[in-house]
Design a protein around this motif. Structure first.
Motif, PDB file in Angstrom:
ATOM      1  N   ALA A 146       0.831  -1.204   0.000  1.00  0.00           N
ATOM      2  CA  ALA A 146       0.000   0.000   0.000  1.00  0.00           C
ATOM      3  C   ALA A 146       0.867   1.255   0.000  1.00  0.00           C
ATOM      4  O   ALA A 146       0.541   2.238  -0.656  1.00  0.00           O
ATOM      5  CB  ALA A 146      -0.943  -0.012   1.193  1.00  0.00           C
ATOM      6  N   ASN A 147       1.959   1.235   0.729  1.00  0.00           N
ATOM      7  CA  ASN A 147       2.858   2.390   0.776  1.00  0.00           C
ATOM      8  C   ASN A 147       3.479   2.676  -0.585  1.00  0.00           C
ATOM      9  O   ASN A 147       3.649   3.810  -0.976  1.00  0.00           O
ATOM     10  CB  ASN A 147       3.960   2.183   1.823  1.00  0.00           C
ATOM     11  N   LYS A 148       3.844   1.608  -1.291  1.00  0.00           N
ATOM     12  CA  LYS A 148       4.450   1.766  -2.616  1.00  0.00           C
ATOM     13  C   LYS A 148       3.435   2.359  -3.598  1.00  0.00           C
ATOM     14  O   LYS A 148       3.762   3.213  -4.407  1.00  0.00           O
ATOM     15  CB  LYS A 148       4.958   0.418  -3.110  1.00  0.00           C
ATOM     16  N   THR A 149       2.192   1.942  -3.515  1.00  0.00           N
ATOM     17  CA  THR A 149       1.128   2.467  -4.374  1.00  0.00           C
ATOM     18  C   THR A 149       0.889   3.948  -4.068  1.00  0.00           C
ATOM     19  O   THR A 149       0.761   4.763  -4.981  1.00  0.00           O
ATOM     20  CB  THR A 149      -0.174   1.667  -4.173  1.00  0.00           C
ATOM     21  N   GLN A 150       0.877   4.308  -2.775  1.00  0.00           N
ATOM     22  CA  GLN A 150       0.691   5.714  -2.393  1.00  0.00           C
ATOM     23  C   GLN A 150       1.846   6.564  -2.888  1.00  0.00           C
ATOM     24  O   GLN A 150       1.665   7.689  -3.345  1.00  0.00           O
ATOM     25  CB  GLN A 150       0.557   5.834  -0.869  1.00  0.00           C
ATOM     26  N   LEU A 151       3.071   6.030  -2.804  1.00  0.00           N
ATOM     27  CA  LEU A 151       4.254   6.758  -3.272  1.00  0.00           C
ATOM     28  C   LEU A 151       4.177   6.986  -4.775  1.00  0.00           C
ATOM     29  O   LEU A 151       4.452   8.083  -5.265  1.00  0.00           O
ATOM     30  CB  LEU A 151       5.518   5.978  -2.893  1.00  0.00           C
ATOM     31  N   ASN A 152       3.757   5.974  -5.510  1.00  0.00           N
ATOM     32  CA  ASN A 152       3.619   6.111  -6.960  1.00  0.00           C
ATOM     33  C   ASN A 152       2.539   7.128  -7.324  1.00  0.00           C
ATOM     34  O   ASN A 152       2.687   7.895  -8.272  1.00  0.00           O
ATOM     35  CB  ASN A 152       3.319   4.757  -7.610  1.00  0.00           C
ATOM     36  N   GLU A 153       1.448   7.124  -6.575  1.00  0.00           N
ATOM     37  CA  GLU A 153       0.375   8.090  -6.813  1.00  0.00           C
ATOM     38  C   GLU A 153       0.870   9.512  -6.553  1.00  0.00           C
ATOM     39  O   GLU A 153       0.551  10.443  -7.298  1.00  0.00           O
ATOM     40  CB  GLU A 153      -0.840   7.783  -5.939  1.00  0.00           C
ATOM     41  N   LYS A 154       1.663   9.683  -5.497  1.00  0.00           N
ATOM     42  CA  LYS A 154       2.218  11.000  -5.178  1.00  0.00           C
ATOM     43  C   LYS A 154       3.176  11.461  -6.283  1.00  0.00           C
ATOM     44  O   LYS A 154       3.165  12.626  -6.679  1.00  0.00           O
ATOM     45  CB  LYS A 154       2.937  10.979  -3.830  1.00  0.00           C
ATOM     46  N   LYS A 155       3.997  10.550  -6.772  1.00  0.00           N
ATOM     47  CA  LYS A 155       4.925  10.893  -7.860  1.00  0.00           C
ATOM     48  C   LYS A 155       4.156  11.294  -9.112  1.00  0.00           C
ATOM     49  O   LYS A 155       4.496  12.272  -9.786  1.00  0.00           O
ATOM     50  CB  LYS A 155       5.850   9.716  -8.174  1.00  0.00           C
TER      51      LYS A 155
END
Length: 162
Positions: A2-11
């Motif tokens: 979930a953290n990786k998905t949130q990071l990608n969304e932020k990028k």
């Protein structure tokens, strides 16, 4: 995960915002260049008169003697509108010092420059050279003709006209 998905969304969001900013700035630059081009073509280089400048003043009759009351009012206006960039001596601040300006330029040139600085800066080689030294264009202070005349009279007093 979930953290990786949130990071990608932020990028992705950051890239999208950066793209919008770049697009907006490039469009603004185009509009600015177009309007500047329209301003510059309004007066052809052959229209520029180095003695009177560019503007509505052809001749300004200042007389042989100083109008002290007008000069005093001009100093009040200059202290508010001009003194943050110009010294009344020959010393440069942001813009050049005012000492000797009325001996160097005709009254019509000074009045045209005070009331219409942008087209004059675009056409006058001396003003363009001054811009390279000062690095800041004189802003249009939106002064009335009457206020510009008062400032001119103060400049004359500053240059020793009695």
């Amino acid at each position: 995960m979930a953290n990786k998905t949130q990071l990608n969304e932020k990028k992705l969001m950051l890239l999208l915002m950066l793209g919008i900013v770049i697009y907006a700035c490039s469009q603004g630059g185009k509009q600015s260049a177009d309007s500047q081009s329209a301003q510059t073509t309004a007066a052809q280089p052959s229209d520029y008169d180095p003695k009177r400048g560019l503007g509505k003043f052809d001749k300004v009759d200042v007389g042989n003697t100083l109008d002290a009351a007008l000069a005093q009012e001009g100093k009040l206006i200059a202290d508010v509108k001009c003194a943050s960039c110009h010294k009344y001596t020959s010393e440069r601040l942001v813009g050049p010092g005012w000492s000797g300006v009325t001996k160097k330029h005709q009254p019509a040139w000074i009045m045209n420059f005070i009331t219409n600085p942008d087209p004059m800066i675009d056409k006058d080689p001396e003003l363009q050279a001054q811009l390279e030294i000062c690095l800041v264009r004189m802003p249009n202070q939106n002064l009335s003709d009457e206020d510009a005349r008062k400032i001119l009279e103060f400049m004359r007093e500053n240059d020793g006209v009695n």
